[in-house]
Design a protein around this motif. Structure first.
Motif, PDB file in Angstrom:
ATOM      1  N   UNK A   1     -23.956  42.398 -36.819  1.00 40.18           N
ATOM      2  CA  UNK A   1     -24.394  41.093 -36.321  1.00 40.18           C
ATOM      3  C   UNK A   1     -25.416  41.221 -35.188  1.00 40.18           C
ATOM      4  N   UNK A   2     -25.551  42.435 -34.656  1.00 42.72           N
ATOM      5  CA  UNK A   2     -26.509  42.667 -33.573  1.00 42.72           C
ATOM      6  C   UNK A   2     -27.926  42.323 -34.022  1.00 42.72           C
ATOM      7  N   UNK A   3     -28.668  41.621 -33.199  1.00 36.60           N
ATOM      8  CA  UNK A   3     -30.052  41.313 -33.550  1.00 36.60           C
ATOM      9  C   UNK A   3     -30.780  40.911 -32.289  1.00 36.60           C
ATOM     10  N   UNK A   4     -32.014  40.440 -32.466  1.00 34.19           N
ATOM     11  CA  UNK A   4     -32.763  40.030 -31.277  1.00 34.19           C
ATOM     12  C   UNK A   4     -32.115  38.811 -30.618  1.00 34.19           C
ATOM     13  N   UNK A   5     -31.383  38.028 -31.433  1.00 35.91           N
ATOM     14  CA  UNK A   5     -30.764  36.822 -30.882  1.00 35.91           C
ATOM     15  C   UNK A   5     -29.305  37.024 -30.499  1.00 35.91           C
ATOM     16  N   UNK A   6     -28.739  38.119 -30.985  1.00 41.17           N
ATOM     17  CA  UNK A   6     -27.325  38.335 -30.699  1.00 41.17           C
ATOM     18  C   UNK A   6     -27.112  39.696 -30.060  1.00 41.17           C
ATOM     19  N   UNK A   7     -26.683  39.661 -28.810  1.00 39.90           N
ATOM     20  CA  UNK A   7     -26.351  40.895 -28.132  1.00 39.90           C
ATOM     21  C   UNK A   7     -24.837  41.034 -28.238  1.00 39.90           C
ATOM     22  N   UNK A   8     -24.413  42.022 -28.968  1.00 41.10           N
ATOM     23  CA  UNK A   8     -23.018  42.138 -29.321  1.00 41.10           C
ATOM     24  C   UNK A   8     -22.393  43.294 -28.549  1.00 41.10           C
ATOM     25  N   UNK A   9     -21.414  43.004 -27.718  1.00 38.98           N
ATOM     26  CA  UNK A   9     -20.822  44.063 -26.913  1.00 38.98           C
ATOM     27  C   UNK A   9     -19.341  44.257 -27.257  1.00 38.98           C
ATOM     28  N   UNK A  10     -19.034  45.448 -27.727  1.00 39.15           N
ATOM     29  CA  UNK A  10     -17.665  45.759 -28.139  1.00 39.15           C
ATOM     30  C   UNK A  10     -16.847  46.268 -26.958  1.00 39.15           C
TER      31      UNK A  10
END
Ligand SMILES: [Zn+2]
Length: 432
Positions: free
Chosen positions: A163-172
């Motif tokens: 789901x990571x993308x330029x619009x979504x910064x995904x932090x686990x």
């Protein structure tokens, strides 16, 4: 890049899919989808190919469950992957905390079932793209603005990081890390969207109340465990917003909340049949048929989660089946013996209600059927002794209602900490 293009394709497909005005229109569309899906599946799944030959239509397929599904793992999956090999890869991934185990381009992961009952999930690149597109549109909400997402998990998977993308910064955030460390890095990250299981959300809410942290998420999504009323109200009070839920398991992404906080089944991904558990027809096991997933096709699979039906229409106007709440698992129904020797079942909600109605100021609790004739009640309350007295009476009355005389009640003044395992506040846990 290939994956991103596929995600974009499904974003468009899902975004512009027609809306269903009536249940009839939805069901006709579902049945058509399922037939088409099955036609593709039987080419590669010997399990379903045999079923179709024998029963002629998917509607006549015998119902399966987790055990049957796992016992027939090799014959069900459409990639010719063997169960032993899949387990080996998935377990290695968890042990090394390297969460991108794959076989033949298929992502493999362990489901978080209780030990001894673990499942395997398999996701192809196409399925990853579909999942991400669906989650972005329906759960996170699509926005032309960069957003930070904090996701607390027992184990990450490249399913999620897709789901990571330029619009979504995904932090686990790894639940295996110390709680304090996680809470402090969450504060630093200050997410727009916070996704975690209720037991973790509770810790975050406590830290926010104590002013150890100060985060301002615009959306909170509870996953992986039943969201109990006691935890729900704490979260609502602390963050002053609708608390969302995603009902996702190995068997698929089954339901999500609408803007009113009502859980609706994702009936544009799965068809739901109901196996009612009581004569009032308000609690049931969902029987799911998924017409999107093809790596591990699912036709008429009964879950052991107990769903409480929501009868009244939701103000959001969705025609998708609404869930009042998820009561828990059938395995957690208390089974006791009545005075005339009959076996009686007490559903988790009756236990939960007894606690909440009797003691208004309880902070936390766990009620466990700890023996054939024994219930253990763990309490975190300001005044343990008075809570104990009230609850003792309430539980004796509850048991009387079911004609159960012979059952001892044990009270403990603290609630055991459950680290990375799933928190179940009402559970049946009989040591053999
Ligand atoms: Zn709704």
């Amino acid at each position: 890049m290939f994956l991103k293009l596929k995600i974009f394709k499904y974003l468009l497909i899902y975004r512009f899919r027609k809306e269903f005005k009536t249940r009839e229109a939805l069901e006709t569309w579902q049945n058509k989808k399922i037939k088409k899906h099955l036609k593709r599946v039987v080419k590669k799944s010997s399990f379903y190919s045999e079923r179709l030959q024998k029963y002629n239509s998917w509607t006549a397929f015998p119902i399966i469950n987790k055990k049957i599904f796992m016992d027939n793992f090799d014959a069900i999956n459409t990639h010719g992957i063997e169960k032993e090999a899949a387990f080996e890869v998935a377990i290695k991934g968890e042990q090394t905390r390297n969460f991108s185990p794959m076989i033949k381009n298929i992502t493999i992961g362990l489901s978080s079932g209780t030990s001894g009952n673990r499942g395997i999930f398999m996701v192809s690149i196409k399925e990853r793209a579909q999942w991400v597109a669906y989650v972005v549109l329906n759960l996170l909400g699509f926005k032309f603005k960069k957003r930070k997402i904090a996701f607390f998990l027992r184990a990450n998977s490249n399913l999620y990081t897709s789901a990571k993308s330029r619009l979504i910064d995904f932090n686990f955030f790894d639940l295996k890390k110390p709680l304090k460390e996680n809470i402090l890095s969450l504060n630093k990250y200050n997410p727009d969207i916070l996704i975690a299981q209720p037991s973790m959300l509770r810790e975050i809410a406590k830290a926010q109340q104590e002013k150890t942290i100060n985060i301002k998420p615009s959306k909170i999504i509870s996953v992986a465990e039943v969201l109990e009323p006691i935890d729900h109200s704490l979260l609502k009070r602390t963050f002053n917003q609708v608390i969302h839920q995603a009902y996702q398991c190995t068997e698929g992404f089954l339901a999500k909340t609408c803007s009113y906080g009502t859980l609706h089944f994702n009936e544009d991904l799965v068809k739901i049949e109901q196996h009612f558990l009581d004569s009032n027809k308000d609690r049931y096991h969902p029987i799911i048929t998924d017409f999107t997933r093809s790596s591990q096709p699912i036709f008429r699979y009964e879950l052991n989660d107990i769903i409480i039906d929501k009868q009244a229409p939701c103000p959001c106007g969705s025609i998708f089946k609404a869930i009042d709440h998820i009561e828990g698992r059938s395995d957690d129904t208390f089974v006791l013996e009545s005075r005339d020797g009959k076996s009686v079942n007490i559903f988790p909600d009756f236990i939960r209600r007894t606690i909440i109605i009797t003691c208004k100021n309880i902070k936390e609790y766990i009620v466990e059927q700890s023996g054939d004739k024994e219930i253990t009640i763990y309490l975190d309350s300001q005044n343990f002794e008075s809570a104990k007295t009230l609850l003792e009476e309430a539980f004796i009355n509850l048991l009387k209602h079911y004609n159960v005389d012979d059952c001892s009640l044990i009270f403990k003044p603290e609630v055991p900490i459950c680290n990375t395992s799933k928190l179940r506040r009402v559970k049946r846990n009989i040591k053999q």
